[in-house]
Scaffold this active site. Sequence first.
Site, PDB file in Angstrom:
ATOM      1  N   HIS A  97       0.847  -1.211   0.000  1.00 14.70           N
ATOM      2  CA  HIS A  97       0.000   0.000   0.000  1.00 14.70           C
ATOM      3  C   HIS A  97       0.879   1.256   0.000  1.00 14.70           C
ATOM      4  CE1 HIS A  97      -3.105  -2.595   2.368  1.00 14.70           C
ATOM      5  NE2 HIS A  97      -3.552  -2.462   1.145  1.00 14.70           N
TER       6      HIS A  97
ATOM      7  N   LYS B 176     -17.971  -5.655   8.287  1.00 13.72           N
ATOM      8  CA  LYS B 176     -16.785  -6.493   8.070  1.00 13.72           C
ATOM      9  C   LYS B 176     -15.969  -6.545   9.361  1.00 13.72           C
ATOM     10  CE  LYS B 176     -13.048  -6.791   4.648  1.00 13.72           C
ATOM     11  NZ  LYS B 176     -12.398  -6.062   3.566  1.00 13.72           N
TER      12      LYS B 176
ATOM     13  N   ARG C  31      -1.933  -5.748  -8.534  1.00 11.88           N
ATOM     14  CA  ARG C  31      -0.869  -6.711  -8.230  1.00 11.88           C
ATOM     15  C   ARG C  31      -0.672  -7.708  -9.354  1.00 11.88           C
ATOM     16  NH1 ARG C  31      -3.431  -7.919  -2.468  1.00 11.88           N
ATOM     17  NH2 ARG C  31      -5.198  -7.727  -3.881  1.00 11.88           N
TER      18      ARG C  31
ATOM     19  N   SER D 180      -3.202  -7.530   3.014  1.00  7.98           N
ATOM     20  CA  SER D 180      -3.393  -7.421   4.470  1.00  7.98           C
ATOM     21  C   SER D 180      -3.876  -8.759   5.030  1.00  7.98           C
ATOM     22  CB  SER D 180      -4.414  -6.333   4.800  1.00  7.98           C
ATOM     23  OG  SER D 180      -3.974  -5.086   4.346  1.00  7.98           O
TER      24      SER D 180
END
Length: 163
Positions: A17, A41, A90, A127
């Site tokens: 990030h 979440k 990515r 993460s």
Amino acid sequence: MPQCVCPGSFDPVTNGHLDVFVRAAAVFDKVTVAVLINKTKSSLFTVEERIEMLREVAAPYPNIEVDSFHGLLVDYCRDRGIPVIVKGLRGFGDVDYELQMAQMNHRLTSVETMFVSTNPLYGYLSSSLVKEVATYGGDVSGLVPDSVLGRLADRIEERRAGS
Ligand code: PNS
């Protein structure tokens, strides 16, 4: 270029990030890192903790600020006059989902999404993987900022002790 937003959950911020923020900050006059407040979440860190960690790692960069938002990202962008969303890509795994969001966001308010090709050093990094590896005792140093490492270890230990 004027300003952009780098949105995400950042639970916690990774070096991948940070790489995206810094590269965006080299191109845009101002970068707002915006943490999504998502009460549905479950997260390892509270939004306040995530913001604190992000502010620590962004401190050396005067044109990076940290904020939070809830609801639609396009509404946040419109309210603040932010014309561009910057995300990291990515690999192919990201493309479908990111393209869908970019196209939907553009349809909603004409906000543009621009992609930064993730540094190959962090191409596999997320993460979620960091949390999983750290939870089972794996070494995540070099994958998250040093200031996050200690907090991560402490939080995992707290959770372990509490369960
Ligand atoms: O780090 P994440 O969880 O992959 O980030 C996803 C995020 C926050 C960028 C995305 O879920 C988002 O923009 N959420 C805000 C709600 C919204 O605007 N949804 C419509 C997307 S087209």
